[in-house]
Design an enzyme around this catalytic site. Structure first.
Site: not given
Ligand code: IPM
Ligand code: MN
Ligand code: NAD
Length: 362
Positions: A142, A192, A224, A248, A252
């Site tokens: 990032y 990784k 992975d 990240d 999710d």
């Molecule tokens: C998160 C989001 C952020 C990230 C984006 C909006 C920059 O996806 O907080 O998980 O990738 O960190």
């Molecule tokens: Mn995210």
């Protein structure tokens, strides 16, 4: 009566909708526990791009630094999604994390027994799931330099850089080991290392730091494979520590263990101060959800549970945090659901009703 200074940054899309429910719940905490929350509110993200031409103003960062905690809604949306744009709403969250030095992002994954049946995963897979993913938050892909795009004779080119220093890896590992000590004493370091130099160094440092925590079991999993184990044997994880972008993506995925993005809170922490607490930023892991914004469908529980984390981790208010969490338990137990977590027979409620229900039970 104690007074606490909190900066509110609602942002875009469902950000303001879910944050309003969090402050509604905090108003009940004020009354029940005789505290006072003094709020400042700042425009950030796409709304700030429209109003000020930047997603995050220096004034906003200064106000954050003068606060004990930041409650952050969400930023972004199709209006600001031009891939050529020099400035994006997401600059706001990335800038906050970096400028406040919030290098450790705690993303707990909790399963509510009453919600297991309607999960996309089999009940026996979900049984006993209780983990915290610690995502390194101010380094890695990032933020590494160079980061740019350019035109060349052979067409468009672009680069992002995955860079870590020893210090950056070690400090987030310490956060992980200390947390694991208070839990089931298992830490999974995700990297990784079979391909990336950063991954090899990450693993080496995990082993070195781990020597200071001989009571904590340390395992290493390639990212992975971790994505696969997360839905195959999620209950085997206690604390996971991983690189910014891996964290990240994996969180999710982990949201689907919890049932929805709308159930996943987070805390972003930096260096602890002398009394053990430090400024923190608290936000749901989800985004601005443009597909449901303005429709009253957003689940505010991730934001409300993030607020409980704020009370516990930045304000030292354990009983108050627990009061919010048990209010959420109560609401879920009684069968109230926003559409994202509803199954047949559930009592489906909108965003504000869900906030009311939690507030009433505090
Ligand atoms: C998160 C989001 C952020 C990230 C984006 C909006 C920059 O996806 O907080 O998980 O990738 O960190
Ligand atoms: Mn995210
Ligand atoms: P998203 O998290 O906004 O939405 C993904 C899916 O989950 C959508 O179907 C959405 O409706 C659903 N969802 C998310 N939160 C929900 C909630 N509280 N209740 C019910 N359903 C919910 O991710 P996206 O669609 O990929 O991104 C939309 C925008 O948000 C993008 O601009 C992205 O950059 C931004 N974003 C911001 C943050 C942040 O501010 N911290 C985090 C993630 C994404």
């Amino acid at each position: 009566m104690s007074t606490f200074r909190v900066l509110l940054t609602p942002g875009d899309g469902i950000g303001p909708e879910v944050l309003a429910e969090a402050t509604k719940v905090l108003a009940r905490i004020e009354r029940r526990f005789r505290h006072e929350f003094v709020y400042e509110e700042e425009t950030i993200g796409g709304a700030a791009l429209d109003r000020y031409g930047v997603a995050l103003r220096p004034e906003t960062v200064a106000k954050a630094k003068a606060s004990q905690a930041v409650l952050f809604g969400a930023v972004g949306g199709p209006k600001w999604d031009d891939p050529r744009a020099a400035r994006r709403p997401e600059d706001a969250i990335l800038g906050m994390r970096k400028q406040l030095g919030l290098f450790a992002n705690l993303r707990p994954v909790r399963i509510y027994p009453e919600m297991i049946a309607q999960s996309t995963l089999k009940p026996e897979v979900l049984e006993g799931v209780d983990m915290v993913v610690i995502r390194e938050l101010t380094g890695g892909l990032y933020f590494g330099q160079p980061k740019k795009r350019w035109e060349s004779a052979r067409g468009r080119q672009s680069v992002d850089t995955l860079r870590y220093s020893e210090k950056e890896v070690a400090r987030v590992m310490h956060v992980g080991f200390q947390l694991a000590r208070q839990r089931r004493k298992k830490l999974t370091s995700v990297d990784k290392a079979n391909v990336l130099r950063t991954g090899q160094m990450w693993r080496e440092i995990a082993v070195e730091v781990g020597k200071q925590y001989p009571d904590v079991e340390l395992e290493h999993i390639l990212v992975d494979a971790c994505a696969m184990y997360l839905i195959r044997r999620p209950a085997s994880f206690d604390v996971i520590v991983t690189e910014n972008m891996f964290g990240d993506i994996l969180t999710d995925e982990a949201a689907m263990l919890a049932g929805s993005m709308g159930m996943m809170p987070s805390a972003s922490l930096g260096r602890r101060t002398k009394n053990g607490l430090g400024i923190g930023l608290y936000e749901p892991i989800h985004g601005s959800a443009p597909d449901i914004a303005g429709q009253g469908k957003a689940n505010p529980l991730a934001m409300i549970l993030s607020t409980a984390m704020m009370l516990r981790l930045s304000l030292g208010l354990e009983a108050e945090a627990a009061a919010i969490e048990s209010a959420v338990d109560g609401v879920i137990g009684e069968g109230y659901r926003t559409p994202d977590i509803a199954a047949a027979g559930d009592n489906v409620v909108n965003t504000t009703k869900m906030g009311d229900l939690v507030a009433e039970r505090v």
